[in-house]
Design an enzyme around this catalytic site. Sequence first.
Site, PDB file in Angstrom:
ATOM      1  N   ASP A   1      -7.465   0.393   8.449  1.00  0.00           N
ATOM      2  CA  ASP A   1      -7.449   0.404   6.985  1.00  0.00           C
ATOM      3  C   ASP A   1      -6.829   1.732   6.550  1.00  0.00           C
ATOM      4  OD1 ASP A   1      -8.000   0.343   4.265  1.00  0.00           O
ATOM      5  OD2 ASP A   1     -10.086   0.934   4.524  1.00  0.00           O
TER       6      ASP A   1
ATOM      7  N   VAL B   1     -10.993   6.742   6.332  1.00  0.00           N
ATOM      8  CA  VAL B   1     -10.497   5.384   6.522  1.00  0.00           C
ATOM      9  C   VAL B   1     -10.317   5.167   8.008  1.00  0.00           C
ATOM     10  CG1 VAL B   1      -9.378   5.151   4.272  1.00  0.00           C
ATOM     11  CG2 VAL B   1      -8.097   6.104   6.175  1.00  0.00           C
ATOM     12  N   SER B   2     -10.516   3.925   8.438  1.00  0.00           N
ATOM     13  CA  SER B   2     -10.306   3.618   9.845  1.00  0.00           C
ATOM     14  C   SER B   2      -8.810   3.519  10.097  1.00  0.00           C
ATOM     15  CB  SER B   2     -11.001   2.315  10.215  1.00  0.00           C
ATOM     16  OG  SER B   2     -10.383   1.252   9.519  1.00  0.00           O
ATOM     17  N   ALA B   3      -8.436   3.546  11.337  1.00  0.00           N
ATOM     18  CA  ALA B   3      -7.018   3.471  11.697  1.00  0.00           C
ATOM     19  C   ALA B   3      -6.392   2.172  11.203  1.00  0.00           C
ATOM     20  CB  ALA B   3      -6.862   3.605  13.207  1.00  0.00           C
TER      21      ALA B   3
END
Length: 191
Positions: free
Chosen positions: A18, A14-16
């Site tokens: 999301d 997951v991105s920072a």
Amino acid sequence: MNGHKGQVVGYVRVSAVDQNEARQVAALGDVDRLFSEKVSGKNVRDRPQLQEMLAYVREGDLVRVKSPDRLSRSAGDLIALVEQLKAKGVELEFVDNPSLNTDTPQGAFMLTILAAVAQLERATIRERQAEGIALAKARGVYKREPRLTSEQVAQARDLIATGVPKSVVARKVGCSRQTLYRAMAGPCASG
């Protein structure tokens, strides 16, 4: 994917922004080992959990990922990862894109097409860059990154010495980090 003999290894990213990985984890179902990280994913080398997973898997294992974009942001990187796993005798399953699973003839075909598209894309980008540079040079407008003045280099050194990150320093003096690094190491840096 019932043919694997080893472990089922899950990978989620997951991105920072999301932060919620629960949907990906749920989509993977039961796994023997889960690797999870919160990074943007642009660069495969900057993802420690991915590197750890690649070192962990053994012949006969199955790597399960929700979708190809969780594993890689570019077709070229995806193909390189598929090849790396294949060389270790590890299969790859995409929950959302079963047509790309590596244990089926259709998946192998689709990945071959993807590899060809990625190669064509790289060649096209290089060709466009070369054409653009040639046209800019012909118009007399092609210039390399701006050189920093000795005052800017001195200012940058002072800021770096006080602990300011180089990316911030580069923005402050109006250049890229690469230009800053070159200026700090180059012959004009002593001025």
